[in-house]
Design an enzyme around this catalytic site. Sequence first.
Site, mmCIF file in Angstrom:
data_model
loop_
_atom_site.group_PDB
_atom_site.id
_atom_site.type_symbol
_atom_site.label_atom_id
_atom_site.label_comp_id
_atom_site.label_asym_id
_atom_site.label_seq_id
_atom_site.Cartn_x
_atom_site.Cartn_y
_atom_site.Cartn_z
ATOM 1 N N LYS A 29 -32.097 11.152 4.386
ATOM 2 C CA LYS A 29 -31.201 10.842 5.505
ATOM 3 C C LYS A 29 -29.800 10.658 4.932
ATOM 4 C CE LYS A 29 -30.910 7.551 9.350
ATOM 5 N NZ LYS A 29 -31.621 6.473 10.041
ATOM 6 N N ARG A 46 -36.600 8.532 3.208
ATOM 7 C CA ARG A 46 -37.439 7.830 4.176
ATOM 8 C C ARG A 46 -38.844 8.419 4.206
ATOM 9 N NH1 ARG A 46 -35.069 6.975 10.100
ATOM 10 N NH2 ARG A 46 -35.575 9.144 10.487
ATOM 11 N N GLY A 52 -29.579 15.667 12.618
ATOM 12 C CA GLY A 52 -28.190 16.043 12.363
ATOM 13 C C GLY A 52 -27.694 15.580 11.003
ATOM 14 N N ASP A 55 -35.697 9.367 21.420
ATOM 15 C CA ASP A 55 -35.715 10.046 20.107
ATOM 16 C C ASP A 55 -35.967 9.049 18.980
ATOM 17 O OD1 ASP A 55 -33.035 9.362 21.166
ATOM 18 O OD2 ASP A 55 -32.379 9.779 19.123
ATOM 19 N N ASP A 59 -35.857 4.222 12.618
ATOM 20 C CA ASP A 59 -34.402 4.207 12.818
ATOM 21 C C ASP A 59 -33.821 2.802 12.967
ATOM 22 O OD1 ASP A 59 -33.743 6.744 12.344
ATOM 23 O OD2 ASP A 59 -32.934 7.182 14.321
ATOM 24 N N ASP A 109 -20.790 14.427 10.511
ATOM 25 C CA ASP A 109 -20.617 14.904 9.134
ATOM 26 C C ASP A 109 -21.937 14.985 8.372
ATOM 27 O OD1 ASP A 109 -21.220 12.254 8.786
ATOM 28 O OD2 ASP A 109 -19.387 11.727 7.712
ATOM 29 N N ARG A 126 -41.320 12.551 17.393
ATOM 30 C CA ARG A 126 -40.872 11.532 18.347
ATOM 31 C C ARG A 126 -41.175 11.974 19.764
ATOM 32 N NH1 ARG A 126 -35.797 10.348 15.251
ATOM 33 N NH2 ARG A 126 -36.249 11.345 13.275
HETATM 34 P P1 AMP Z 1 -29.512 7.904 15.475
HETATM 35 O O1 AMP Z 1 -28.416 7.065 15.992
HETATM 36 O O2 AMP Z 1 -29.681 7.836 13.993
HETATM 37 O O3 AMP Z 1 -30.814 7.695 16.179
HETATM 38 O O4 AMP Z 1 -29.068 9.415 15.739
HETATM 39 C C1 AMP Z 1 -28.924 9.993 17.008
HETATM 40 C C2 AMP Z 1 -28.557 11.451 16.849
HETATM 41 O O5 AMP Z 1 -27.260 11.576 16.264
HETATM 42 C C3 AMP Z 1 -29.481 12.240 15.946
HETATM 43 O O6 AMP Z 1 -29.548 13.553 16.452
HETATM 44 C C4 AMP Z 1 -28.759 12.206 14.629
HETATM 45 O O7 AMP Z 1 -29.136 13.270 13.793
HETATM 46 C C5 AMP Z 1 -27.327 12.334 15.076
HETATM 47 N N1 AMP Z 1 -26.393 11.771 14.087
HETATM 48 C C6 AMP Z 1 -26.174 10.464 13.835
HETATM 49 N N2 AMP Z 1 -25.243 10.316 12.874
HETATM 50 C C7 AMP Z 1 -24.873 11.548 12.489
HETATM 51 C C8 AMP Z 1 -23.938 12.069 11.534
HETATM 52 N N3 AMP Z 1 -23.215 11.258 10.769
HETATM 53 N N4 AMP Z 1 -23.825 13.396 11.438
HETATM 54 C C9 AMP Z 1 -24.555 14.218 12.196
HETATM 55 N N5 AMP Z 1 -25.425 13.806 13.115
HETATM 56 C C10 AMP Z 1 -25.597 12.498 13.274
HETATM 57 MG MG MG Z 2 -32.602 8.365 15.706
#
Ligand code: AMP
Ligand code: MG
Length: 496
Positions: free
Chosen positions: A115, A178, A94, A254, A264, A127, A185
Amino acid sequence: MPTPAPELFRFDNTYARALPGCYAPVTPATVPAPQLLQLNQALAGELGLDVARLDPEVGAAVFGGNLVPAGATPIAQAYAGHQFGGFVPQLGDGRAVLLGEVIDRHGRRRDIALKGSGRTPFSRGGDGKAAVGPVLREYVIGEAMHALGIPTTRALAAVRSGETVWRDRPLPGALLTRVAGSHVRVGTFQFFAVRGQHDTVRALADYVIARHDPDLAADPDRYLGLLSRVAARQAALIAQWMLVGFIHGVMNTDNMTISGETIDYGPCAFMEAYDPATVFSSIDAHGRYAYGNQPAIARWNLARFAETLLPLIDPDSSAQAIARATAVIEAFPDHYATSWLDGARAKLGLHGADADDETLAADWLALLAAQQVDFTLAWRRLGDAAAGDAQPLTGLFADAAALTPWLDRWRRRAERDGRSGDERRDAMQRLNPLYIARNHRVEEALDAASTHGDLTAFERLVEVVSQPFDERRGWERYAEPAPREVTARYQTFCGT
Ligand code: AMP
Ligand code: MG
């Protein structure tokens, strides 16, 4: 006239080619004023990036997402995942794009991804952005883990974007570049399995086998073999985490790689005083991802992975498939325990294997827990004790007398191998770090960088944690535990 794409890497993008339908093509967002905060010279060298010839402006534009390098195929990967035990059928990149893959100097295929590069079809309400603090946190913790010899994704670059991102308050925006063995995953498999796309699961499994376990490619039982390999890598990885006091903080499916690399770095932290119940993450109210739960959670995640592979393991009999996959999952605790005990023996300076070693190690941990001794320093100073200087160790214990019987047992066991005390200490100190990325030092460095734009403390910290085993004059403050009050109220945030 558009700027020509710079030729920084020799990309060869197998994921994009082999797995159409597993991603969405995306273009990284343009940012107003990219500025290179940090470039990982050693890693750049591994990837064949000629840093000396890299124009810093081009570097900032590429690692800030404004310029897509020649040969890249920017994509957002699809994945699902169990987050804190609850299944989310669609997550995906995302706020990340995979630029592509390169073969590094050692012949290893590595992903290069941005990222914080803006919205993608997987952004949901987010965002797509990241902030300076969390980007630098991922950078420094990844480097610390790498220097400790723990498989991990690594940061190639950190770029300040020149825009503000809004969280609970306005923050300076940033991007991380990264590098990973791959970004596949457990959740990647779940995405397709839950949709009943078993052919895609098969293609994905064949892809990761070719990439990570090529010796299995011709094996008729390769999908069960893949499960065993992933389980073995995770058993070894989690054992390494546990042996350095690392708490990932958000072990969702994930965030568990097929490659066996740590990925992560969100609300992660290193433990200070030893307590298996330690949890720092603000979002982990029930301690699901507490330090002491990590092996059990890894097993749980592997069971979720196994479920995605069942139709491949035995297409004719789901009962057979379940029985065979279950056997692998049930063997995980033993594999983990063996990895852990091998590592603990080495950290204790013990050669060979003795039936009582497990108890000896457990009793050591029980002493640390009972007296809330700093985990890192305890192991380190046990090395000094091996060379005859027990005072630095006993000084860590409020009630040092309680340690004496254990120390006697340990000495008798350790000295059986005939090594000198100095030899044993030297061997132990190559395994027991003096410098870890301590929470108060990380916060101090991130705060200076994020609030004041001052990277001095950050760069120093990266330098220190990149040489965790060598004691240096002038680095004393990096070895010191945080004051108890600080640790007691320390909370980490997901930092998205
Ligand atoms: P994470 O906490 O980095 O493991 O992310 C978990 C999920 O939330 C993943 O699908 C990320 O891509 C999404 N995600 C986290 N932060 C954002 C953000 N600021 N905008 C869009 N997607 C996000
Ligand atoms: Mg993640």
